[in-house]
Design a protein around this motif. Structure first.
Motif, PDB file in Angstrom:
ATOM      1  N   MET A 257     -11.665   8.347  -4.499  1.00  0.00           N
ATOM      2  CA  MET A 257     -11.215   7.145  -6.092  1.00  0.00           C
ATOM      3  C   MET A 257      -9.703   7.344  -6.823  1.00  0.00           C
ATOM      4  SD  MET A 257     -10.799   5.971  -9.328  1.00  0.00           S
ATOM      5  CE  MET A 257     -10.817   7.524 -10.116  1.00  0.00           C
ATOM      6  N   THR A 258      -9.229   8.156  -6.863  1.00  0.00           N
ATOM      7  CA  THR A 258      -8.054   8.900  -7.494  1.00  0.00           C
ATOM      8  C   THR A 258      -6.854   7.848  -5.979  1.00  0.00           C
ATOM      9  OG1 THR A 258      -8.555  10.485  -8.368  1.00  0.00           O
ATOM     10  CG2 THR A 258      -6.066  10.550  -8.046  1.00  0.00           C
ATOM     11  N   LYS A 259      -6.574   8.120  -4.990  1.00  0.00           N
ATOM     12  CA  LYS A 259      -6.067   7.410  -4.062  1.00  0.00           C
ATOM     13  C   LYS A 259      -5.911   6.319  -4.381  1.00  0.00           C
ATOM     14  CE  LYS A 259      -7.758  10.052  -0.741  1.00  0.00           C
ATOM     15  NZ  LYS A 259      -7.758  10.546   0.406  1.00  0.00           N
ATOM     16  N   SER A 260      -6.758   5.673  -4.699  1.00  0.00           N
ATOM     17  CA  SER A 260      -6.664   4.179  -4.363  1.00  0.00           C
ATOM     18  C   SER A 260      -6.591   3.562  -6.124  1.00  0.00           C
ATOM     19  CB  SER A 260      -8.763   3.566  -4.319  1.00  0.00           C
ATOM     20  OG  SER A 260      -8.815   3.945  -2.906  1.00  0.00           O
ATOM     21  N   LEU A 261      -6.931   4.335  -7.061  1.00  0.00           N
ATOM     22  CA  LEU A 261      -6.063   3.590  -8.147  1.00  0.00           C
ATOM     23  C   LEU A 261      -5.089   4.126  -8.510  1.00  0.00           C
ATOM     24  CD1 LEU A 261      -7.328   2.497 -10.430  1.00  0.00           C
ATOM     25  CD2 LEU A 261      -7.677   5.431 -11.899  1.00  0.00           C
ATOM     26  N   THR A 262      -4.491   5.308  -7.871  1.00  0.00           N
ATOM     27  CA  THR A 262      -2.776   5.353  -7.958  1.00  0.00           C
ATOM     28  C   THR A 262      -2.084   3.608  -6.886  1.00  0.00           C
ATOM     29  OG1 THR A 262      -3.389   7.396  -8.044  1.00  0.00           O
ATOM     30  CG2 THR A 262      -1.274   7.174  -6.936  1.00  0.00           C
ATOM     31  N   GLY A 263      -2.866   3.555  -5.945  1.00  0.00           N
ATOM     32  CA  GLY A 263      -2.044   2.622  -4.296  1.00  0.00           C
ATOM     33  C   GLY A 263      -2.391   1.144  -5.063  1.00  0.00           C
ATOM     34  N   LEU A 264      -3.210   0.950  -5.986  1.00  0.00           N
ATOM     35  CA  LEU A 264      -3.493  -0.414  -7.115  1.00  0.00           C
ATOM     36  C   LEU A 264      -2.819  -0.174  -7.542  1.00  0.00           C
ATOM     37  CD1 LEU A 264      -5.496  -3.509  -7.574  1.00  0.00           C
ATOM     38  CD2 LEU A 264      -6.716  -1.834  -8.970  1.00  0.00           C
ATOM     39  N   LEU A 265      -2.356   0.768  -9.076  1.00  0.00           N
ATOM     40  CA  LEU A 265      -1.444   0.821 -10.074  1.00  0.00           C
ATOM     41  C   LEU A 265       0.068   0.143  -9.285  1.00  0.00           C
ATOM     42  CD1 LEU A 265      -2.891   3.092 -12.188  1.00  0.00           C
ATOM     43  CD2 LEU A 265      -2.941   0.762 -12.242  1.00  0.00           C
ATOM     44  N   ALA A 266       0.108   0.971  -8.167  1.00  0.00           N
ATOM     45  CA  ALA A 266       2.027   1.057  -7.760  1.00  0.00           C
ATOM     46  C   ALA A 266       1.979  -0.322  -7.283  1.00  0.00           C
ATOM     47  CB  ALA A 266       1.596   1.371  -6.194  1.00  0.00           C
ATOM     48  N   GLU A 267       0.859  -1.042  -6.858  1.00  0.00           N
ATOM     49  CA  GLU A 267       0.513  -2.376  -6.395  1.00  0.00           C
ATOM     50  C   GLU A 267       1.042  -3.223  -7.526  1.00  0.00           C
ATOM     51  OE1 GLU A 267       1.495  -4.001  -3.266  1.00  0.00           O
ATOM     52  OE2 GLU A 267       1.311  -2.335  -1.936  1.00  0.00           O
ATOM     53  N   MET A 268       0.650  -3.400  -9.033  1.00  0.00           N
ATOM     54  CA  MET A 268       0.313  -3.998  -9.934  1.00  0.00           C
ATOM     55  C   MET A 268       2.120  -3.455 -10.276  1.00  0.00           C
ATOM     56  SD  MET A 268      -2.905  -3.348 -11.705  1.00  0.00           S
ATOM     57  CE  MET A 268      -3.214  -3.933 -13.138  1.00  0.00           C
ATOM     58  N   LEU A 269       2.898  -2.967 -10.641  1.00  0.00           N
ATOM     59  CA  LEU A 269       3.890  -2.350 -10.559  1.00  0.00           C
ATOM     60  C   LEU A 269       4.889  -3.620 -10.253  1.00  0.00           C
ATOM     61  CD1 LEU A 269       3.453   1.348 -12.400  1.00  0.00           C
ATOM     62  CD2 LEU A 269       4.374  -0.647 -13.408  1.00  0.00           C
ATOM     63  N   ILE A 270       4.758  -2.894  -8.658  1.00  0.00           N
ATOM     64  CA  ILE A 270       5.515  -3.817  -7.403  1.00  0.00           C
ATOM     65  C   ILE A 270       5.808  -5.189  -7.476  1.00  0.00           C
ATOM     66  CG2 ILE A 270       5.573  -4.684  -4.880  1.00  0.00           C
ATOM     67  CD1 ILE A 270       4.968  -1.882  -4.583  1.00  0.00           C
ATOM     68  N   ALA A 271       3.773  -6.045  -8.548  1.00  0.00           N
ATOM     69  CA  ALA A 271       4.072  -7.321  -7.806  1.00  0.00           C
ATOM     70  C   ALA A 271       4.859  -7.475  -9.365  1.00  0.00           C
ATOM     71  CB  ALA A 271       2.549  -8.015  -7.904  1.00  0.00           C
ATOM     72  N   GLN A 272       5.166  -7.010 -10.576  1.00  0.00           N
ATOM     73  CA  GLN A 272       5.681  -7.045 -11.518  1.00  0.00           C
ATOM     74  C   GLN A 272       7.320  -6.719 -11.913  1.00  0.00           C
ATOM     75  OE1 GLN A 272       3.522  -4.942 -15.101  1.00  0.00           O
ATOM     76  NE2 GLN A 272       1.843  -5.866 -14.116  1.00  0.00           N
ATOM     77  N   GLY A 273       7.953  -6.065 -10.501  1.00  0.00           N
ATOM     78  CA  GLY A 273       8.809  -5.834 -10.252  1.00  0.00           C
ATOM     79  C   GLY A 273       9.577  -4.551 -11.057  1.00  0.00           C
ATOM     80  N   LYS A 274       8.452  -3.729 -11.550  1.00  0.00           N
ATOM     81  CA  LYS A 274       8.991  -2.633 -12.270  1.00  0.00           C
ATOM     82  C   LYS A 274       8.701  -1.467 -11.485  1.00  0.00           C
ATOM     83  CE  LYS A 274       5.718  -4.683 -16.510  1.00  0.00           C
ATOM     84  NZ  LYS A 274       5.480  -4.301 -17.411  1.00  0.00           N
ATOM     85  N   LEU A 275       8.426  -1.765 -10.121  1.00  0.00           N
ATOM     86  CA  LEU A 275       8.724  -0.604  -8.674  1.00  0.00           C
ATOM     87  C   LEU A 275       8.752  -1.077  -7.410  1.00  0.00           C
ATOM     88  CD1 LEU A 275       7.825   2.451  -8.728  1.00  0.00           C
ATOM     89  CD2 LEU A 275       4.983   1.519  -7.587  1.00  0.00           C
ATOM     90  N   ASP A 276      10.421  -0.668  -7.349  1.00  0.00           N
ATOM     91  CA  ASP A 276      11.121  -0.829  -5.922  1.00  0.00           C
ATOM     92  C   ASP A 276       9.803  -0.522  -4.376  1.00  0.00           C
ATOM     93  OD1 ASP A 276      12.287  -1.304  -3.367  1.00  0.00           O
ATOM     94  OD2 ASP A 276      14.190  -0.057  -4.424  1.00  0.00           O
ATOM     95  N   ASP A 277       9.631  -0.977  -3.790  1.00  0.00           N
ATOM     96  CA  ASP A 277       8.780  -0.814  -2.961  1.00  0.00           C
ATOM     97  C   ASP A 277       9.237  -0.073  -1.766  1.00  0.00           C
ATOM     98  OD1 ASP A 277       9.988  -2.985  -1.656  1.00  0.00           O
ATOM     99  OD2 ASP A 277       7.965  -3.683  -1.390  1.00  0.00           O
ATOM    100  N   ASN A 278      10.338  -0.105  -2.092  1.00  0.00           N
ATOM    101  CA  ASN A 278      11.048   0.928  -0.561  1.00  0.00           C
ATOM    102  C   ASN A 278      10.755   2.694  -1.720  1.00  0.00           C
ATOM    103  OD1 ASN A 278      11.836  -0.732   0.809  1.00  0.00           O
ATOM    104  ND2 ASN A 278      13.233  -1.752  -0.402  1.00  0.00           N
TER     105      ASN A 278
END
Length: 57
Positions: free
Chosen positions: A36-57
Motif C-alpha cells: 500500500m505504501t508503494k502505491s500511495l507514494t507513486g500517487l503522491l509523486a504523480e500529483m506533485l508532477i501534475a502540479q509542477g512541484k516535482l520533476d519527473d526526470n
C-alpha cells in the motif's frame, strides 16, 4: 476466487461503519503496509508532477 485479505475497514463521513479481520490480524495489531505504501507514494509523486512541484526526470 481466493485472496489474501487480512482485514477490511469501511469509513463513511469519517466514521467506521464496518470492520472485519481475518487470519492473525486483529484490531490491536499493526499491519505490514509495504504494498500500500508503494502505491500511495507513486500517487503522491504523480500529483506533485501534475502540479509542477516535482520533476519527473
Amino acid at each position: 476466487m481466493a485472496n489474501y485479505t487480512d482485514g477490511i475497514i469501511v469509513l463513511h463521513q469519517g466514521k467506521v461503519v464496518y470492520e472485519r479481520y481475518f487470519g492473525c490480524l486483529n484490531e490491536t495489531e499493526y499491519h505490514a503496509a509495504m504494498s500500500m505504501t508503494k502505491s500511495l507514494t507513486g500517487l503522491l509523486a504523480e500529483m506533485l508532477i501534475a502540479q509542477g512541484k516535482l520533476d519527473d526526470n
